[in-house]
Motif scaffolding. Structure first.
Motif, PDB file in Angstrom:
ATOM      1  N   GLY A 142     -51.734 -14.853  74.834  1.00 16.34           N
ATOM      2  CA  GLY A 142     -50.393 -15.328  74.465  1.00 16.34           C
ATOM      3  C   GLY A 142     -49.592 -14.609  73.638  1.00 16.34           C
ATOM      4  O   GLY A 142     -48.512 -15.066  72.843  1.00 16.34           O
ATOM      5  N   ARG A 143     -49.659 -13.206  73.743  1.00 20.32           N
ATOM      6  CA  ARG A 143     -48.883 -12.267  72.919  1.00 20.32           C
ATOM      7  C   ARG A 143     -47.896 -11.573  73.967  1.00 20.32           C
ATOM      8  O   ARG A 143     -48.073 -11.393  75.108  1.00 20.32           O
ATOM      9  N   LEU A 144     -46.829 -11.549  73.229  1.00 19.89           N
ATOM     10  CA  LEU A 144     -45.651 -10.719  73.696  1.00 19.89           C
ATOM     11  C   LEU A 144     -45.486  -9.159  73.186  1.00 19.89           C
ATOM     12  O   LEU A 144     -46.014  -9.080  71.910  1.00 19.89           O
ATOM     13  N   ARG A 145     -45.216  -8.249  74.041  1.00 14.80           N
ATOM     14  CA  ARG A 145     -44.898  -6.996  73.498  1.00 14.80           C
ATOM     15  C   ARG A 145     -43.336  -6.873  73.220  1.00 14.80           C
ATOM     16  O   ARG A 145     -42.531  -6.894  73.937  1.00 14.80           O
ATOM     17  N   VAL A 146     -42.936  -6.768  71.920  1.00 13.27           N
ATOM     18  CA  VAL A 146     -41.711  -6.851  71.453  1.00 13.27           C
ATOM     19  C   VAL A 146     -41.111  -5.560  71.161  1.00 13.27           C
ATOM     20  O   VAL A 146     -41.811  -4.835  70.065  1.00 13.27           O
ATOM     21  N   LEU A 147     -40.094  -5.179  71.583  1.00 15.76           N
ATOM     22  CA  LEU A 147     -39.432  -3.703  71.170  1.00 15.76           C
ATOM     23  C   LEU A 147     -38.172  -3.985  70.260  1.00 15.76           C
ATOM     24  O   LEU A 147     -37.395  -4.887  70.797  1.00 15.76           O
ATOM     25  N   LEU A 148     -38.487  -3.942  69.118  1.00 16.44           N
ATOM     26  CA  LEU A 148     -37.374  -4.111  67.782  1.00 16.44           C
ATOM     27  C   LEU A 148     -36.710  -2.770  67.880  1.00 16.44           C
ATOM     28  O   LEU A 148     -37.157  -1.868  67.510  1.00 16.44           O
ATOM     29  N   VAL A 149     -35.351  -2.981  68.256  1.00 18.53           N
ATOM     30  CA  VAL A 149     -34.265  -1.603  67.919  1.00 18.53           C
ATOM     31  C   VAL A 149     -33.327  -1.968  66.818  1.00 18.53           C
ATOM     32  O   VAL A 149     -32.482  -2.548  66.987  1.00 18.53           O
ATOM     33  N   ASP A 150     -33.362  -0.915  65.870  1.00 16.72           N
ATOM     34  CA  ASP A 150     -32.651  -1.350  64.795  1.00 16.72           C
ATOM     35  C   ASP A 150     -32.549  -0.166  63.735  1.00 16.72           C
ATOM     36  O   ASP A 150     -33.645   0.464  63.441  1.00 16.72           O
ATOM     37  N   ASP A 151     -31.229   0.578  63.345  1.00 13.42           N
ATOM     38  CA  ASP A 151     -31.358   1.701  62.462  1.00 13.42           C
ATOM     39  C   ASP A 151     -31.635   1.316  61.045  1.00 13.42           C
ATOM     40  O   ASP A 151     -31.841   2.369  60.344  1.00 13.42           O
ATOM     41  N   SER A 152     -31.730  -0.004  60.760  1.00 12.90           N
ATOM     42  CA  SER A 152     -32.057  -0.418  59.391  1.00 12.90           C
ATOM     43  C   SER A 152     -33.710  -0.527  59.436  1.00 12.90           C
ATOM     44  O   SER A 152     -34.006  -1.608  59.815  1.00 12.90           O
ATOM     45  N   ALA A 153     -33.888   0.237  58.166  1.00 15.57           N
ATOM     46  CA  ALA A 153     -35.418   0.109  57.856  1.00 15.57           C
ATOM     47  C   ALA A 153     -35.850  -1.303  57.419  1.00 15.57           C
ATOM     48  O   ALA A 153     -36.623  -1.776  57.606  1.00 15.57           O
ATOM     49  N   GLU A 164     -47.173  -8.317  69.603  1.00 16.10           N
ATOM     50  CA  GLU A 164     -47.186  -6.742  69.440  1.00 16.10           C
ATOM     51  C   GLU A 164     -45.817  -6.231  69.013  1.00 16.10           C
ATOM     52  O   GLU A 164     -44.913  -6.786  69.847  1.00 16.10           O
ATOM     53  N   LEU A 165     -45.720  -5.450  67.960  1.00 19.27           N
ATOM     54  CA  LEU A 165     -44.541  -4.778  67.629  1.00 19.27           C
ATOM     55  C   LEU A 165     -44.412  -3.340  67.964  1.00 19.27           C
ATOM     56  O   LEU A 165     -45.362  -2.560  67.814  1.00 19.27           O
ATOM     57  N   ILE A 166     -43.295  -2.946  68.704  1.00 21.02           N
ATOM     58  CA  ILE A 166     -42.683  -1.799  68.959  1.00 21.02           C
ATOM     59  C   ILE A 166     -41.659  -1.627  68.265  1.00 21.02           C
ATOM     60  O   ILE A 166     -40.758  -2.237  68.273  1.00 21.02           O
ATOM     61  N   GLU A 167     -41.263  -0.325  67.742  1.00 19.57           N
ATOM     62  CA  GLU A 167     -39.806  -0.037  67.071  1.00 19.57           C
ATOM     63  C   GLU A 167     -39.105   0.953  67.407  1.00 19.57           C
ATOM     64  O   GLU A 167     -40.017   2.152  67.687  1.00 19.57           O
ATOM     65  N   ALA A 168     -38.019   1.063  67.437  1.00 17.95           N
ATOM     66  CA  ALA A 168     -37.115   2.159  67.859  1.00 17.95           C
ATOM     67  C   ALA A 168     -35.969   2.033  66.799  1.00 17.95           C
ATOM     68  O   ALA A 168     -35.543   1.000  66.378  1.00 17.95           O
ATOM     69  N   THR A 169     -35.274   3.212  66.301  1.00 17.01           N
ATOM     70  CA  THR A 169     -34.488   3.305  65.305  1.00 17.01           C
ATOM     71  C   THR A 169     -33.122   3.789  65.840  1.00 17.01           C
ATOM     72  O   THR A 169     -31.975   3.416  65.236  1.00 17.01           O
ATOM     73  N   ASP A 170     -32.895   3.836  67.108  1.00 13.71           N
ATOM     74  CA  ASP A 170     -31.586   4.189  67.840  1.00 13.71           C
ATOM     75  C   ASP A 170     -31.791   3.771  69.237  1.00 13.71           C
ATOM     76  O   ASP A 170     -32.846   3.681  69.918  1.00 13.71           O
ATOM     77  N   GLY A 171     -30.702   3.543  70.011  1.00  5.95           N
ATOM     78  CA  GLY A 171     -30.686   3.307  71.471  1.00  5.95           C
ATOM     79  C   GLY A 171     -31.229   4.368  72.292  1.00  5.95           C
ATOM     80  O   GLY A 171     -32.041   4.162  73.257  1.00  5.95           O
ATOM     81  N   HIS A 196     -43.562   1.738  77.113  1.00  2.00           N
ATOM     82  CA  HIS A 196     -44.496   0.679  76.807  1.00  2.00           C
ATOM     83  C   HIS A 196     -44.100  -0.772  77.626  1.00  2.00           C
ATOM     84  O   HIS A 196     -44.765  -1.822  77.498  1.00  2.00           O
ATOM     85  N   LYS A 197     -43.161  -0.803  78.604  1.00  3.52           N
ATOM     86  CA  LYS A 197     -42.504  -1.705  79.197  1.00  3.52           C
ATOM     87  C   LYS A 197     -42.593  -3.378  78.335  1.00  3.52           C
ATOM     88  O   LYS A 197     -43.502  -4.039  78.610  1.00  3.52           O
ATOM     89  N   PRO A 198     -41.815  -3.436  77.331  1.00  2.00           N
ATOM     90  CA  PRO A 198     -41.782  -4.743  76.463  1.00  2.00           C
ATOM     91  C   PRO A 198     -41.416  -5.831  77.356  1.00  2.00           C
ATOM     92  O   PRO A 198     -40.879  -5.960  78.422  1.00  2.00           O
ATOM     93  N   ASP A 199     -41.803  -6.867  76.693  1.00  2.00           N
ATOM     94  CA  ASP A 199     -41.636  -8.339  77.236  1.00  2.00           C
ATOM     95  C   ASP A 199     -40.197  -8.881  76.844  1.00  2.00           C
ATOM     96  O   ASP A 199     -39.555  -9.623  77.347  1.00  2.00           O
ATOM     97  N   LEU A 200     -39.862  -8.258  75.467  1.00  2.62           N
ATOM     98  CA  LEU A 200     -38.659  -8.885  74.959  1.00  2.62           C
ATOM     99  C   LEU A 200     -38.158  -7.536  74.104  1.00  2.62           C
ATOM    100  O   LEU A 200     -39.032  -6.809  73.583  1.00  2.62           O
ATOM    101  N   ILE A 201     -36.817  -7.652  74.303  1.00  4.02           N
ATOM    102  CA  ILE A 201     -36.201  -6.698  73.543  1.00  4.02           C
ATOM    103  C   ILE A 201     -35.234  -7.117  72.481  1.00  4.02           C
ATOM    104  O   ILE A 201     -34.410  -7.890  72.919  1.00  4.02           O
ATOM    105  N   LEU A 202     -35.526  -6.812  71.211  1.00  2.00           N
ATOM    106  CA  LEU A 202     -34.627  -7.312  70.212  1.00  2.00           C
ATOM    107  C   LEU A 202     -33.667  -6.130  69.862  1.00  2.00           C
ATOM    108  O   LEU A 202     -34.201  -5.037  69.141  1.00  2.00           O
ATOM    109  N   LEU A 203     -32.387  -6.069  70.169  1.00  2.00           N
ATOM    110  CA  LEU A 203     -31.701  -4.705  70.104  1.00  2.00           C
ATOM    111  C   LEU A 203     -30.238  -5.082  69.140  1.00  2.00           C
ATOM    112  O   LEU A 203     -29.452  -5.929  69.334  1.00  2.00           O
ATOM    113  N   ASP A 204     -30.390  -4.287  68.201  1.00  2.00           N
ATOM    114  CA  ASP A 204     -28.991  -3.961  67.272  1.00  2.00           C
ATOM    115  C   ASP A 204     -27.649  -3.849  67.987  1.00  2.00           C
ATOM    116  O   ASP A 204     -28.014  -3.030  68.972  1.00  2.00           O
TER     117      ASP A 204
END
Length: 103
Positions: free
Chosen positions: A11-22, A38-45, A55-63
Motif C-alpha cells: 500500500g505504499r507510494l513512491r513519492v518524489l517531492l521537488v522543492d528548493d525550500s528545505a 516512500e519519500l524521494i527528494e529533489a531540490t530543483d527541476g 527511481h520511477k515515482p508513482d506520484l510527483i509533487l512539484l514546486d
C-alpha cells in the motif's frame, strides 16, 4: 487515466517531492513518511528529472518556482516522455497570480 496512483505492494507510494525550500521538503516530506509512503527528494527541476528516471515515482509533487528549471518546464518534459505518461504530478505553489498558475 486513474485519479490516484497505483500503490506498490504494502500500500505504499513512491513519492518524489521537488522543492528548493528545505522547510517545505521537511514539512511535506514528514507527512508523506507519516502516511507510510516512500519519500524521494529533489531540490530543483534538473535533479528531479534525473531522480525520476532512476527511481520511477508513482506520484510527483512539484514546486512551480525553482532555480534551473521551473515546475512548468519540468512538467512539460515529464509529459513528453512516454514512461511518465501515467505518472500523477501535482504542482505546488504559494503564488496567487492566476494567469501564471493556469498556464
Amino acid at each position: 487515466m486513474q485519479i490516484l496512483p497505483r500503490c506498490r505492494p504494502g500500500g505504499r507510494l513512491r513519492v518524489l517531492l521537488v522543492d528548493d525550500s528545505a522547510l517545505v521538503r521537511k514539512v511535506v516530506g514528514e507527512l508523506i513518511k507519516h502516511w507510510g509512503h516512500e519519500l524521494i527528494e529533489a531540490t530543483d527541476g534538473e535533479e528531479a528529472l534525473a531522480i525520476a528516471h532512476q527511481h520511477k515515482p508513482d506520484l510527483i509533487l512539484l514546486d512551480l518556482r525553482m532555480p534551473k528549471k521551473n515546475g512548468l518546464e519540468v512538467l512539460r518534459e515529464f509529459r513528453a516522455e512516454e514512461q511518465f505518461e501515467e505518472t500523477q504530478i501535482v504542482i505546488l505553489t504559494n503564488m496567487t497570480n492566476r494567469d501564471v498558475i493556469e498556464q
